[in-house]
Design an enzyme around this catalytic site. Sequence first.
Site, mmCIF file in Angstrom:
data_model
loop_
_atom_site.group_PDB
_atom_site.id
_atom_site.type_symbol
_atom_site.label_atom_id
_atom_site.label_comp_id
_atom_site.label_asym_id
_atom_site.label_seq_id
_atom_site.Cartn_x
_atom_site.Cartn_y
_atom_site.Cartn_z
ATOM 1 N N GLU A 136 52.180 120.552 69.620
ATOM 2 C CA GLU A 136 52.607 119.206 69.936
ATOM 3 C C GLU A 136 52.721 118.350 68.666
ATOM 4 O O GLU A 136 51.791 118.612 67.799
ATOM 5 C CB GLU A 136 51.888 118.558 71.053
ATOM 6 C CG GLU A 136 52.008 119.568 72.370
ATOM 7 C CD GLU A 136 50.959 119.017 73.396
ATOM 8 O OE1 GLU A 136 51.026 119.478 74.459
ATOM 9 O OE2 GLU A 136 50.096 118.543 72.935
ATOM 10 N N GLU A 198 57.261 118.400 72.111
ATOM 11 C CA GLU A 198 56.802 119.859 71.934
ATOM 12 C C GLU A 198 58.097 120.680 71.945
ATOM 13 O O GLU A 198 59.026 120.616 72.560
ATOM 14 C CB GLU A 198 55.943 120.106 73.275
ATOM 15 C CG GLU A 198 55.558 121.676 73.233
ATOM 16 C CD GLU A 198 54.688 122.072 74.340
ATOM 17 O OE1 GLU A 198 54.653 123.231 74.945
ATOM 18 O OE2 GLU A 198 53.949 121.440 74.992
ATOM 19 N N ARG A 318 43.784 123.726 85.146
ATOM 20 C CA ARG A 318 44.159 123.399 83.703
ATOM 21 C C ARG A 318 42.989 122.753 83.137
ATOM 22 O O ARG A 318 43.103 122.371 81.894
ATOM 23 C CB ARG A 318 45.427 122.781 83.752
ATOM 24 C CG ARG A 318 46.691 123.463 83.945
ATOM 25 C CD ARG A 318 47.945 122.572 84.045
ATOM 26 N NE ARG A 318 49.366 123.339 84.291
ATOM 27 C CZ ARG A 318 49.997 124.064 83.443
ATOM 28 N NH1 ARG A 318 49.669 123.913 82.118
ATOM 29 N NH2 ARG A 318 50.911 124.587 83.885
ATOM 30 N N GLU A 335 45.156 131.955 77.821
ATOM 31 C CA GLU A 335 45.729 130.853 77.210
ATOM 32 C C GLU A 335 44.391 129.889 76.887
ATOM 33 O O GLU A 335 43.783 129.250 77.595
ATOM 34 C CB GLU A 335 46.480 129.815 78.064
ATOM 35 C CG GLU A 335 47.053 128.584 77.310
ATOM 36 C CD GLU A 335 47.891 127.749 78.154
ATOM 37 O OE1 GLU A 335 48.470 126.908 77.725
ATOM 38 O OE2 GLU A 335 47.784 127.780 79.532
#
Length: 445
Positions: A136, A198, A318, A335
Amino acid sequence: MSKTVTAEDIRKSVEDNDVRFLRLSFTDIDGKLKAVEVPKSQLDKVLTNDIRFDGSSIDGFVRIEESDMVLYPDFSTWSVLPWSDNRGGKIGRLTCSVHKTNGEPFEGDPRNNLKRVLKEMKDMGFSDFEIGFEAEFHLFKLDENGNWTTEVPDEASYFDMPSDDEGARCRRDIVETLESIGFEVEAAHHEVGRGQQEIDFKFDDALTTADRVQVFKMVVREVARKHGLYATFMAKPLQGEAGNGMHNNMSLFKDGKNAFYSKDGEYHLSDTALYFLNGILEHARAITAIANPTVNSYKRLIPGFEAPVYISWATKNRSPLVRIPDANEVGTRLEMRSADPTANPYLLLAACLTAGLQGIKEAKMPMDPITSNVFEMTEEERAKHGIKPLPSTLHNAVKAFKEDELIQSALGEHLTKSFIESKNLEWAQYNQSVSDWERNRYMGY
């Protein structure tokens, strides 16, 4: 995978595209892209590894008495930049590894170091370490003197419909520029913060992806300038707003198949994936120094902005450090959500791969996945689950790095020494600085 490009291919491209200058880039200890630019007349020297430079002027490289370095271009990285020099000719570019004058790879080159760790991976029987980065960045307006400001070119928010504001036009131009030099762009959108963007490009092997991140940053900055904007990958440029992350999606491949996937495994994860995950979690504090290498990085790693603060993992959730996204067999991945785009991608991948491979060697299962929001747990609840915090400052992260011999081995002796020296200096300079916040807070004492 990287494409096969020969010296003759490059010669033909130089002629066909009226290339007049050749930009030979490499990366320093801080992850900054450096370059030597030579005229077309030096093409033969470029193609025969005969371009030298003074390594003593590059942070973390060598002392003056051993300063001569040689650039070895990776032909597969050849591209013709879609902008011209002042006379209308094109600029060709190559990503290089740094070698000593005797031909040996220079151990202080982050790219060479990643290649060393990838060889260790192959010696364990794995063929590829596949990586997808999500880097980002923020766009800000320039002032009348061409200097950056903190004024944003848009007021959009996460996934807002593309509009005709300057930020959206710049983002589209960046995508088209990347595609013109061989990137496969998968998605582009506005992020949560004002002026935050992004752009995601297709995953690939670790070395290719690390190379592409560096080129990606260069293109973003160049195109932004053409729009009268300033692009920054700083972790937290605006107080009280979302910071810039660089989520690191990782998969190991063996015999052409994703070694992280298991049809019958819980969450479709193989034991190899779980062992690799445990390696990441066990060495997360030391990895943080590399994944979040600036003083400013720790302004992003705070509760309330989706960036992880605690060492844990989950599937849908998350808030933990590592998430397992839903995916098919090929796309099964881990991730890691903590890294930010100020990280040196070569060092970051070397550290993550070394930790994961060690996890596979030790064959230990990770802690249980977290199903609730880690931020909303009490300290007692986190302690019950064995959840520890990430370092809260650069100083603490470097301290954890100094105590972790495995992650130091991921960088090797030369890079470890240079990295610690660089970060200690940064922390000392930060401690000596006095901010507006401090003056506003304490002038009345």
